[in-house]
Enzyme design. Structure first.
Site, short mmCIF file in Angstrom:
data_model
loop_
_atom_site.label_atom_id
_atom_site.label_comp_id
_atom_site.label_asym_id
_atom_site.label_seq_id
_atom_site.Cartn_x
_atom_site.Cartn_y
_atom_site.Cartn_z
N CYS A 82 10.02 67.72 80.18
CA CYS A 82 9.99 69.18 80.24
C CYS A 82 11.38 69.82 80.17
CB CYS A 82 9.28 69.63 81.50
SG CYS A 82 7.58 69.05 81.60
N GLY A 115 -5.47 70.53 77.40
CA GLY A 115 -5.68 69.60 78.50
C GLY A 115 -4.40 69.20 79.21
N CYS A 212 -1.10 76.84 87.68
CA CYS A 212 -0.64 75.75 86.82
C CYS A 212 -0.32 76.30 85.43
CB CYS A 212 -1.73 74.68 86.70
SG CYS A 212 -2.38 74.08 88.28
N CYS A 213 0.79 75.87 84.86
CA CYS A 213 1.16 76.35 83.53
C CYS A 213 0.22 75.76 82.49
CB CYS A 213 2.61 76.00 83.21
SG CYS A 213 2.90 74.23 82.97
#
Length: 393
Positions: A82, A115, A212-213
């Site tokens: 990330c 997902g 949540c991103c």
């Protein structure tokens, strides 16, 4: 070493849900062109490029940049989970600061699938095995996707240690939506409430779905130049990179069986301290922060890792409104990863773009008044944390 490194131009395309975006090659080329146009510089002036992405075959960076120009320059592909986009920026800054180049492009993009994040290569050991082992030892009964389990576990540990309420975590998501309402490049722009956030599907620890991103597709870019290059080309809006640091995990990430440390608290603290020391500034001098809120839990613990508030006081910091407009420091005016989206390779460069616009006074309704110093926090499990400090030159 060159004394001063500048950001001459930035570009970011609107982030989109998987399946609705252009191919990575087109997204990357568009972001690169936007950064070049923002600086008023032709691609022929670029001497090197560092291109970040996580999900893709080798040399995707070349495929994207060949759509912009084919000038024979070195193109280096970067993957650091990330923090990939900021890792590309870190390398671009080093190339300029060392005097090896005067004009370098940092580009990041991601074409994702719907997902939760998962390993792609199942026939070999996962690089996150140590992290998963810590999570399993702390809570062997947990049933959640890997990233949610790790960051939700960090939020759960913080609650056990300091007693923070579920509402404090939810308020971060509410703030993210409120800020993103004014960001035309963000995915989720509809305001929400604490009640709606808490009523959304429970994931793990204090986290619900709206905390949540989302997996996202997008691209961002920054043109990094020397002070001499900026002066020669009359780039008066170039933003100074005052300091930057990158850290990886310490033994405490695993040995102390702490979920907060497993997800990068110590990495972030060390990188932030290095930046503050190198720049000779106090954390209280920072007016705006784009921080890595992949989950509300990470934003909450990062307030303290970055020394924006003392340890154990994050809930009060949130409840007092010190993390938004009118408070002590505006965090994630863009809406952050939770509302803007999180295309892994693009995130760090999108954060950079937002802070450049803030320091130029070009952020429109999101503008933080009187901002002089801007801090960027981009973290990837596995792990790497990049902290950058920017100021108006």
């Amino acid at each position: 070493m060159v004394e001063s490194v500048r950001i001459a131009g930035v570009g970011m395309i609107p982030f989109k849900k998987p399946g609705t975006s252009a191919p990575y090659r087109d997204m990357g080329a568009e972001a690169a062109r936007l950064a070049l146009a923002d600086a008023g510089i032709d691609y022929a002036e670029v001497q090197q490029a560092y291109v970040g992405y996580v999900y893709g075959d080798s040399t995707c960076g070349q495929a994207a940049l060949y759509e912009v120009g084919m000038t024979g320059i070195p193109v280096v592909n970067v993957n650091n989970n990330c923090s990939t986009g900021s890792s590309a920026l870190f390398l671009a800054r080093q190339a300029v600061a060392s005097g090896m180049a005067d004009c370098v492009l940092a580009l990041g993009f991601e074409q994702m699938v719907p997902g939760a994040l998962a390993d792609v290569y199942r026939d070999r050991p996962s690089p996150l095995e140590k992290f998963i082992d810590v999570a399993a030892e702390v809570d062997p009964t947990a049933d959640a996707p890997m990233a949610i389990r790790l960051f939700g576990g960090a939020g759960k540990e913080y609650q056990e240690k300091y007693g923070a309420s579920n509402e404090a975590f939810a308020m971060i998501a509410v703030k993210a939506r409120r800020h993103a309402e004014h960001n035309e490049r963000a995915i989720f722009r509809t305001p929400t409430s604490v009640e709606e956030v808490l009523a959304s599907k429970h994931m793990y620890g204090p986290l619900t779905r709206l905390q949540c991103c989302p997996p996202t597709c997008g691209a961002g870019a920054a043109l990094v130049v020397s002070e001499a290059f900026a002066r020669k080309h009359g780039l008066n809006d170039a933003i100074r990179m005052r300091a930057q640091a990158m850290t990886t995990d310490y033994t405490s990430s695993f040995d102390e069986k702490s979920m907060m440390k497993a997800v990068g608290f110590d990495m972030a603290r060390a990188a932030a301290d290095a930046v503050y020391e190198a720049a000779g500034v106090d954390p209280m001098d920072v007016g705006v922060v784009e921080m890595h809120d992949c989950f509300t839990a990470n934003e909450l613990i990062s307030y303290e890792a970055l020394r924006l508030t003392p340890e154990g006081t994050a809930e009060k910091f949130i409840m007092d409104g010190d993390n938004t407009y009118g408070g002590r420091v505006v965090t994630n005016p863009s809406g952050g990863l939770i509302s803007k989206g999180h295309p892994l390779g693009a995130t760090g460069l999108a954060q950079c773009a937002e802070l450049v616009w803030q320091l130029r006074g070009q952020a429109g309704p999101r503008q933080v008044e009187g901002v002089k110093l801007a801090l960027q926090h981009n973290l990837g499990l596995g792990g790497a944390c990049v902290i950058s400090l920017y100021e108006r030159a």
